[in-house]
Design an enzyme around this catalytic site. Sequence first.
Site, PDB file in Angstrom:
ATOM      1  CE  LYS A 174      -2.040  10.383   3.095  1.00 14.34           C
ATOM      2  NZ  LYS A 174      -2.691   9.704   1.955  1.00 14.34           N
TER       3      LYS A 174
ATOM      4  CB  THR B  68     -10.347   4.803  -0.802  1.00 12.29           C
ATOM      5  OG1 THR B  68      -9.979   5.118   0.546  1.00 12.29           O
ATOM      6  CG2 THR B  68      -9.646   3.529  -1.241  1.00 12.29           C
TER       7      THR B  68
ATOM      8  CG  HIS C 187      -2.095  -0.867   1.143  1.00 11.01           C
ATOM      9  ND1 HIS C 187      -3.261  -0.521   0.486  1.00 11.01           N
ATOM     10  CD2 HIS C 187      -2.300  -2.111   1.619  1.00 11.01           C
ATOM     11  CE1 HIS C 187      -4.130  -1.501   0.577  1.00 11.01           C
ATOM     12  NE2 HIS C 187      -3.575  -2.494   1.265  1.00 11.01           N
TER      13      HIS C 187
ATOM     14  CE  LYS D  58     -13.928   5.963   1.298  1.00  6.50           C
ATOM     15  NZ  LYS D  58     -13.055   6.073   2.478  1.00  6.50           N
TER      16      LYS D  58
ATOM     17  CE  LYS E  22      -6.055  13.955   0.501  1.00  6.23           C
ATOM     18  NZ  LYS E  22      -6.390  12.694  -0.118  1.00  6.23           N
ATOM     19  NE  ARG E  23      -1.750   7.842   6.607  1.00  5.64           N
ATOM     20  CZ  ARG E  23      -0.535   7.849   6.028  1.00  5.64           C
ATOM     21  NH1 ARG E  23       0.508   8.343   6.677  1.00  5.64           N
ATOM     22  NH2 ARG E  23      -0.367   7.366   4.808  1.00  5.64           N
TER      23      ARG E  23
END
Length: 854
Positions: A596, A700, A399, A704, A590-591
Amino acid sequence: MTEFSSAEDCAASPETPAAAEPQQSTRVGVEFAPSHPSAVGPVVAPAHTVDGFVREFLHELNMGQGVALSYSRVNDQYLALARTVRHYLMARWLESTRKTRVSQTKTVAYLSAEYLLGRQLDNALLATNLDEIAEAALASCGLQVATLRAQEIEPGLGNGGLGRLAACFIDSLATLRVPAIGYGIRYDYGIFRQTFVDGRQVEQPDTWLALGNPWEFPHPERAVQVDFAGHVEHSVDADGVDQAVWKPGWNVLGIPYNYMVPGYENGWVNTLRLWSAQATKAFDLAIFNAGDYAEAVRAQTFAENITKVLYPEDSTPQGKELRLQQQYFFVACSLADCLDMVGDDLDIRQLADRVTFQLNDTHPVIAIPELMRLLVDNRGLPWDEAWEITQQCFNYTCHTLLPEALETWPVDLMARLLPRHMEIIDKINESFCAQIRRLRPGNELRVRSMSIISDWPERSVRMAHLATVAAVKVNGVAELHSQLLRDKVLPDFSELWPDKFTNVTNGVTPRRFLRLANPDLAALVTDALGVGWLTDLERLRELELSAEDPDFRAAFRQIKQQNRLRLARLLRQRDGIELPAEGLLDVMVKRLHEYKRQSLKVLHIVTLYNKLVSGQLDPADMTPRTVVFGAKAAPGYRMAKDTIHLMNAVGAVVNADPRSNQVLHVAFPANYNVTVAERLIPAADLSEQISLAGKEASGTGNMKFALNGALTIGTDDGANVEIRRLVGDDNFFLFGLAEPEVAALQGRGYRPSEYYEANPDLKAAIDLIASGAFSEGNPSVFEPIVSDLLYSDHFMALADYESYIAAQAEVEEKYADPEAWTRSAILNVARCGYFSSDRSIRDYIDRIWHVQSL
């Protein structure tokens, strides 16, 4: 009040069986020979009527909670409701378990350190088609489902995308009627409950179990003993074969807690089995009586630490050891349980015909030497035969693309905590390195790069290498990710075993993230397409024609606005946040990790703010925009926590300044979770997916948001690539360097300060942060972030800044045309049916598992 208001009035209905299916328990030496008709007949669910539901509910309230309706509290009522709904699933669960056992079909054992489940009540009501019945039944008792729904506390069993993906996958496995069991850990306090103090993240225990959990079934009688530490004794038998006996130094018990995982209206229910650690000798009475009360329960405290929290902070040696204890604990329990379930009558050489173990990232990879230990030491199989079996049983999902996220464990720690496993890993590695030397003679550098054990910077076990050597298949989770996994992360392995590598793009369950999260949109889709699309999400393609219908677009916009009002009510009640009712809702959840690039979003906000307060931008010329963040930082990740502080600080200044707050607003609700996501995602207009290209495995959240009609602004990274290809360039805001350009820039030598000097808007934004404008005049507060951006910027936020700002201008231009924006939003919904987790599971079945539905 109803007539069913006392224990006497709500005796079990005739439809409720007195006992479960006939049982034989030869393993404990007891044979059952039931004769009563209820004992030998099938388990029957309660009556699927309002009266039947009322009887079950009041029976649970009276007999289960021990209170009359008139004296019950909300938590009593919620627990009774949950257990009532559970009753309707029980017959399906027991029958599914029986069919799996009788058929002896191959079962998927999904091993994951995380399951971010979300609240269970609504999902269970949906699976049993009890929504309307439960509403009517509780109304007849003077209660509202909405009130009791709010009482449910979300299980704290995951951190982010990895755990939510696991939850989506077990949902789809059940919906596709695939025999499967999820294995994980029942964390007492989950990851943590995030709070903000002066804008800084503060971690609090997540006491999700404090008021009881009606969805679990504990089975202490099926406890598994798990050993640690000690030493290994070797001897040679009469045939000259080495015999190893592990003499552990200490052990704990693993207590299984079963959860039902229902399929969508198909009568099938799988199991999620979570393990909780307990001491083998929890209490020493002699020590207690001697007055040393703390020492009397020391063993219990030590053992229970293993399952106290998800991902204990591992910057200390103690934290690192606890993480390894966690990982071995849950896979040891799970493998013992699996071997117990397949039974002693199975020829262990046929194990791969009965079970396939899916390793969800590197956390459960210690299962590989554990299975070898069970086969060689406990079952007496020769090494080569055991290794052949092991290599047929495991598959590995990677992942990540970040080298630091590929877990390694110091050899010294592994040898001290799991001495027998270290011996097994050494032997596997010795054989594997010999194989490489035969295939690549004279290339010792290749041997060192592929070895399971690394010698630098310290001798460590590379868990991703171990998984790749043992697995039948290794898969990435998006097309780009899988290609980079082959080409850059594990290139030597890919060259050696090209057929071992494959791709399965992630997906999300439409039951939770469309039907439950966005019921009005789901109803609109059903009106347009009819029923059946929730289990055949590619049918959303039929909505493309509706994007041209002005009435459909108007209805779609109205639903989006209603979802925004629902979100505003939640944030007002939960966080005291007042969300503006109008304007673009721009969301980044998000984390928190540097790759990111929440920092890039902050630079955009600061740029807009600076232009507004300096007079460069007239508020009348700006599209009103509300930015909503959601993010948790790992407790020991300093830069991530500093970034959260900056996000809150910028938001506080922007929201308080009358020069900006009419057109720009920032909201950052603490403790973002699935429950908040189910309100936020359907309301969003713009989805921020802005990681540096080549760093995000899949994502993901991007799926969504698109499925709920948000347009994406993003790089060509992870599953963004597939989303953009499906929805079309006109319905996606692309920016930033592509992955080959990132690699080329890194190769030339990236100097972020050059971008700072070359772009006046970027320079002004960074200078404003550096000046102390968002830290009460103290420039030192955010100096670490400023210095990192200017002199390191590992994830190239400054390199992508200009392209990102230009893409945001395109967003504003398109948003100014409501009809065009709505058309693009509908096309995002219509063209993203591919991202159903049902499709992902079908791909796993076809490409990796080769199992059958029942």
